[in-house]
Design a protein around this motif. Structure first.
Motif, PDB file in Angstrom:
ATOM      1  N   LEU A 324       3.422  41.876  87.398  1.00 17.08           N
ATOM      2  CA  LEU A 324       2.101  41.765  88.025  1.00 17.08           C
ATOM      3  C   LEU A 324       1.073  42.562  87.231  1.00 17.08           C
ATOM      4  CD1 LEU A 324       3.386  42.501  91.635  1.00 17.08           C
ATOM      5  CD2 LEU A 324       2.666  40.267  90.786  1.00 17.08           C
ATOM      6  N   VAL A 325      -0.156  42.059  87.214  1.00 17.83           N
ATOM      7  CA  VAL A 325      -1.252  42.784  86.562  1.00 17.83           C
ATOM      8  C   VAL A 325      -2.485  42.661  87.437  1.00 17.83           C
ATOM      9  CG1 VAL A 325      -2.672  43.028  84.489  1.00 17.83           C
ATOM     10  CG2 VAL A 325      -0.436  41.994  84.298  1.00 17.83           C
ATOM     11  N   LYS A 329     -11.789  47.041  89.349  1.00 17.42           N
ATOM     12  CA  LYS A 329     -13.267  47.033  89.259  1.00 17.42           C
ATOM     13  C   LYS A 329     -13.758  48.138  88.332  1.00 17.42           C
ATOM     14  CE  LYS A 329     -13.810  45.635  94.026  1.00 17.42           C
ATOM     15  NZ  LYS A 329     -13.277  46.494  95.083  1.00 17.42           N
ATOM     16  N   GLY A 330     -13.065  49.262  88.341  1.00 18.94           N
ATOM     17  CA  GLY A 330     -13.496  50.399  87.521  1.00 18.94           C
ATOM     18  C   GLY A 330     -13.115  50.254  86.056  1.00 18.94           C
ATOM     19  N   GLY A 331     -12.557  49.104  85.683  1.00 21.57           N
ATOM     20  CA  GLY A 331     -12.191  48.880  84.284  1.00 21.57           C
ATOM     21  C   GLY A 331     -10.772  49.305  83.967  1.00 21.57           C
ATOM     22  N   ARG A 332     -10.045  49.822  84.954  1.00 25.46           N
ATOM     23  CA  ARG A 332      -8.649  50.230  84.711  1.00 25.46           C
ATOM     24  C   ARG A 332      -7.706  49.079  85.041  1.00 25.46           C
ATOM     25  NH1 ARG A 332      -8.160  55.479  82.450  1.00 25.46           N
ATOM     26  NH2 ARG A 332     -10.033  56.570  83.055  1.00 25.46           N
ATOM     27  N   SER A 333      -6.697  48.885  84.211  1.00 18.05           N
ATOM     28  CA  SER A 333      -5.687  47.870  84.521  1.00 18.05           C
ATOM     29  C   SER A 333      -4.473  48.539  85.151  1.00 18.05           C
ATOM     30  CB  SER A 333      -5.239  47.157  83.246  1.00 18.05           C
ATOM     31  OG  SER A 333      -6.275  46.328  82.814  1.00 18.05           O
ATOM     32  N   VAL A 334      -3.970  47.896  86.188  1.00 20.93           N
ATOM     33  CA  VAL A 334      -2.747  48.372  86.845  1.00 20.93           C
ATOM     34  C   VAL A 334      -1.713  47.265  86.662  1.00 20.93           C
ATOM     35  CG1 VAL A 334      -1.709  49.075  89.040  1.00 20.93           C
ATOM     36  CG2 VAL A 334      -4.100  49.631  88.546  1.00 20.93           C
ATOM     37  N   VAL A 374       4.608  51.055  89.032  1.00 19.92           N
ATOM     38  CA  VAL A 374       3.249  50.505  89.170  1.00 19.92           C
ATOM     39  C   VAL A 374       2.361  51.517  88.467  1.00 19.92           C
ATOM     40  CG1 VAL A 374       1.395  49.948  90.772  1.00 19.92           C
ATOM     41  CG2 VAL A 374       3.746  49.317  91.313  1.00 19.92           C
ATOM     42  N   VAL A 375       1.837  51.129  87.312  1.00 19.20           N
ATOM     43  CA  VAL A 375       1.208  52.120  86.444  1.00 19.20           C
ATOM     44  C   VAL A 375      -0.193  51.706  85.995  1.00 19.20           C
ATOM     45  CG1 VAL A 375       3.371  53.115  85.581  1.00 19.20           C
ATOM     46  CG2 VAL A 375       2.421  51.110  84.447  1.00 19.20           C
ATOM     47  N   VAL A 376      -0.948  52.725  85.606  1.00 19.96           N
ATOM     48  CA  VAL A 376      -2.336  52.552  85.181  1.00 19.96           C
ATOM     49  C   VAL A 376      -2.408  52.915  83.691  1.00 19.96           C
ATOM     50  CG1 VAL A 376      -4.714  53.340  85.596  1.00 19.96           C
ATOM     51  CG2 VAL A 376      -3.010  53.426  87.448  1.00 19.96           C
ATOM     52  N   PRO A 464      -3.083  45.800  97.366  1.00 20.09           N
ATOM     53  CA  PRO A 464      -3.438  44.607  98.148  1.00 20.09           C
ATOM     54  C   PRO A 464      -3.587  43.359  97.270  1.00 20.09           C
ATOM     55  CG  PRO A 464      -4.803  46.489  98.765  1.00 20.09           C
ATOM     56  CD  PRO A 464      -4.058  46.882  97.533  1.00 20.09           C
ATOM     57  N   ALA A 465      -4.033  43.542  96.029  1.00 21.17           N
ATOM     58  CA  ALA A 465      -4.144  42.376  95.123  1.00 21.17           C
ATOM     59  C   ALA A 465      -2.751  41.840  94.801  1.00 21.17           C
ATOM     60  CB  ALA A 465      -4.869  42.785  93.843  1.00 21.17           C
ATOM     61  N   PHE A 466      -1.780  42.729  94.621  1.00 21.18           N
ATOM     62  CA  PHE A 466      -0.397  42.288  94.349  1.00 21.18           C
ATOM     63  C   PHE A 466       0.185  41.566  95.577  1.00 21.18           C
ATOM     64  CE2 PHE A 466       0.339  45.919  91.029  1.00 21.18           C
ATOM     65  CZ  PHE A 466      -0.432  45.213  90.107  1.00 21.18           C
TER      66      PHE A 466
END
Ligand code: FAD
Length: 546
Positions: A324-325, A329-334, A374-376, A464-466
Motif C-alpha cells: 500500500l502507498v 497532503k503534507g507531501g510525505r509518502s506513507v 507502515v513507514v514514512v 484511513p486511506a489504506f
C-alpha cells in the motif's frame, strides 16, 4: 525451447487443463507437445471471486522453429531466454592476497560463493556467530530480555535476512539474470523448488537456517574460508595516486591484521560502529533517505478476505499479502513495507537499550496475524535536529530506538497502541480481539512521541486511506508496535559505477544493503554477485598471481 507467456487458467484447474490450454494456444497435436516446464506462475486477484493463475511456460516441441515464425508478431511466444549464469573470470593458479569479504549476509554470502566458484578462495569474516549459536542468542532477547550485541537478528551467519519471512522478490533491473543464479543456488542448498517459478517466492526462517549452513559448506569445499566472531574494526590504508587511498587489509577486534588488496564491504545497515570507523578513515560516504514508522498487526483472515474474497484460504493462493502507498497532503509518502503474511513481529535491535521492530514468518505462514511495517519516507534534511554530516541518519535512528526502549518500560518490551486509539489520539489500556505477537512483550500506551510529529500526522492520515483499499485495515483493534527504523541503510558508501570500488578508496568494494546498493535478500545477493565479478575481473586483468 519456446516460451509461452500470459496463459491464464482458473484457480481450480487440473494439469490436463493446462496441457489442453497450451495445445490450443499453439495449435499443437498431443504428439507435438514433447514436454513443458513452468517458468513463472502468478495470480491476478483484481476480480475477487474470479482469481486467475497466469503462467509463463517453456515448451518443448519439434515444431519450435516453425511456431516461432508463425507467431513472430505475438509478444507472448518467444524463444526461451538464456537465464544460465556465466562466470566472468577464472582465478590464476596462485593469488598473492586472497580477496576478503566482510559480512556473511546474503550479499557477502553470494560474493563469497561466486568468488569461490571462480577459484579465488575468499576469506569471509563476520562479527556474529555461526547460525545455530546465533539462533540461541537471538532467542535470549525474545524470551529472556537478554541482548547479545554481537550475535542477534542483525549480526551473524546469514545476516539480517536469516530470521525473516524470506521473501525473495525484488524490483531491481536484472538483465543478466543474476536473480536466477541466486534462486538456483538457494534451491541447491535446500529451498523449495517452487521459488524458481512462483511470482512471489518466500522461504521462511526455519529453512533459511539450514540453507545458510549448506552454502557455508559449499564455499568451504571450494577452498573459501569463513570465520565467525571476527569483527573488522579498522582498515589498513596507503596513500594512492590522485589523492586517493588504497586498501591493504583490515584489523580485527582481536588485533589480528589480514592483508588484502580487494576488500568487499557487505556490512548490512546496522553496522553503525563500522560506518563510524569508515568515516573516520576518510572513506567517502554520504547520508541517504530511509523510512521510519511502526509495525501493524491484523488477523490474517481480515487480509485474506479483503484480498481474495470467497476464494480466501485456497491452497494455490496461501496467506494474502499486500502493498500500500499513500501520498499525504503534507507531501510525505506513507507505505507498507516488508509485509509478512501469517508471521510475527520481532525484536530486531543490535544495540543495548534500544527497541526496533521487524517481521518474520515460517514457510507455512500460518500464524494468526499478518504484519507489515507502515513507514514514512524521510530525507537527509529531516536528520538535522539529530546531527550533521553523513552519519546524522544514524543519530536519528538511535534517538528514536532509545525513546522506544524508554516507552516500552526499559526492559526490551516495545511500546504499542491500538489503531482505534491512535486515530482518536488517546492512550491504549487494553487489547481487543488482536493479540500482539512481539516477544518479549509490548507495553500499551500512546505512540505519539515515538516518531517526529510529521511522521505521526502522515501515518494518521494514511491508515484511513489504506482502509479504503483493504477493508478492516484501520480496524480499532489492530495493533501498532514501535519503532521501525531500520528499513534501509541511513548511509551510502559511494562507489564507481564501472569498477564498483569506493569513490576514493581503491580496492574497497562497498556492496549490499549497508552500502546503499540493495534493499532485501534477493537484491543484496545479486549485488554480491556483481561485486564478486568486479573483484575477479580486477585480479584477472592485473594478473595478481604470486
Ligand atoms: P546483512 O544481511 O545485514 O549482513 C551483514 C553482515 O555483516 C552481518 O552478518 C553482520 O554480522 C556483518 N558485519 C557487520 N559489520 C561487520 C564488521 N565490522 N565485521 C565483520 N562483520 C560485520 N528482506 C527480504 O528481501 N525479505 C524478507 O522477508 C526480509 N525480512 C526481514 C526480516 C528481518 C527480521 C530483518 C532484520 C530483515 C529482513 N529483510 C528481508 C531484509 C534483509 O534481511 C536485508 O535486506 C539483507 O539481509 C541485506 O543483506 P546484506 O548482506 O547486505 O546485509
Amino acid at each position: 525451447m519456446l516460451r509461452l507467456t500470459d496463459l491464464k487458467l482458473p484457480l481450480d484447474h487440473s494439469e490436463a487443463d493446462l496441457v489442453a490450454a497450451i495445445r490450443k494456444r499453439l495449435h499443437l497435436d498431443a504428439a507435438e507437445l514433447a514436454g513443458y516446464a513452468v517458468a513463472k506462475r502468478s495470480y491476478d486477484a483484481r476480480k475477487r471471486g474470479a482469481i486467475v493463475l497466469i503462467y509463463a511456460l517453456d515448451i518443448d516441441t519439434p515444431r519450435e522453429a516453425e511456431l516461432l515464425q508463425r507467431f513472430a508478431d505475438d509478444t507472448h511466444v518467444r524463444p526461451t531466454p538464456d537465464t544460465g549464469y556465466h562466470f566472468v573470470a577464472k582465478a590464476p593458479p596462485r593469488i598473492e592476497h586472497r580477496p576478503l569479504v566482510i559480512g556473511f549476509g546474503p550479499c557477502g554470502l553470494f560474493a563469497g560463493l561466486i568468488l569461490a566458484q571462480m577459484g579465488f578462495r575468499p576469506i569471509i569474516l563476520d562479527r556474529g556467530k555461526e547460525v545455530r549459536e546465533r539462533t540461541r542468542d537471538t532467542w535470549d532477547l525474545w524470551r529472556k530480555r537478554q541482548l547479545h550485541p554481537e550475535s542477534n537478528v542483525q549480526f551473524g551467519e546469514g545476516g539480517a535476512g536469516t530470521f525473516s519471512d524470506g521473501k525473495l522478490h525484488s524490483q531491481i533491473r536484472d538483465p543478466l539474470h543474476h536473480g536466477r543464479k541466486v534462486l538456483t543456488e538457494f534451491v541447491k542448498a535446500g529451498a523449495p523448488e517452487e521459488i524458481l517459478y512462483v511470482s512471489k517466492p518466500h522461504i521462511g526462517t526455519f529453512r533459511l537456517v539450514s540453507m545458510v549452513e549448506n552454502m557455508r559448506a559449499t564455499i568451504e569445499s571450494l577452498g573459501g574460508e569463513i570465520r565467525f566472531s571476527q569483527r573488522v574494526d579498522d582498515l589498513l590504508l596507503e596513500p594512492a595516486a590522485d589523492g586517493q587511498q588504497q586498501v591493504r587489509g583490515v584489523t580485527l577486534a582481536s588485533g589480528e591484521q589480514i592483508r588484502a588488496d580487494h576488500v568487499v564491504l557487505a556490512l548490512g545497515h546496522s553496522a553503525r560502529d563500522t560506518f563510524e570507523m569508515l568515516h573516520a578513515r576518510g572513506v567517502y560516504l554520504e547520508a541517504k533517505p530511509f523510512s521510519i514508522g511502526f509495525r501493524i498487526e491484523h488477523p490474517q483472515s481480515v487480509i485474506d478476505r479483503a484480498r481474495f474474497g470467497p476464494q480466501a484460504g485456497h491452497p494455490m493462493l496461501g496467506a494474502a499479502d499486500y502493498k500500500l502507498v499513500h501520498h499525504g497532503k503534507g507531501g510525505r509518502s506513507v507505505y507498507s513495507f516488508c509485509m509478512c503474511p501469517g508471521g510475527t513481529v520481532v525484536a530486531a535491535t543490535s544495540e543495548p537499550g534500544r527497541v526496533v521492530t521487524n517481521g518474520m514468518s515460517q514457510y507455512s505462514r500460518n500464524e494468526r496475524n499478518a504484519n507489515a511495517a507502515v513507514v514514512v519516507g524521510i530525507e537527509p534534511a529531516d536528520f538535522a535536529p539529530y546531527g550533521e554530516g553523513p552519519l546524522a541518519g544514524i543519530a536519528l535512528q538511535r534517538a528514536l530506538e532509545s525513546h522506544a526502549y524508554f516507552l516500552g518500560g526499559e526492559n526490551y518490551s516495545a511500546p504499542a497502541q491500538l489503531v482505534g486509539d491512535f486515530l482518536a489520539g488517546c492512550a491504549s489500556r487494553d487489547f481487543g480481539d488482536v493479540q500482539p505477537s512481539y516477544q518479549p512483550g509490548v507495553t500499551l500506551g500512546s505512540l505519539d512521541s515515538a516518531l517526529p510529529d510529521y511522521a505521526i500526522a502522515a501515518i494518521r492520515e494514511a491508515l484511513p486511506a489504506f482502509e479504503r483499499q483493504i477493508r478492516g485495515y484501520a480496524m480499532p483493534d489492530a495493533i501498532l508496535t514501535g519503532v521501525e527504523t531500520r528499513t534501509s541503510s541511513p548511509v551510502r558508501i559511494e562507489r564507481d559505477n564501472d569498477s564498483l570500488q569506493s569513490l576514493n578508496t581503491r580496492g574497497l568494494y562497498p556492496a549490499g544493503e549497508g552500502a546503499g546498493y540493495a534493499g532485501g535478500i534477493l537484491s543484496a545477493a545479486v549485488d554480491g554477485i556483481k561485486v564478486a565479478e568486479a573483484v575477479a575481473r580486477d585480479i584477472a586483468a592485473r594478473g595478481l598471481s604470486a
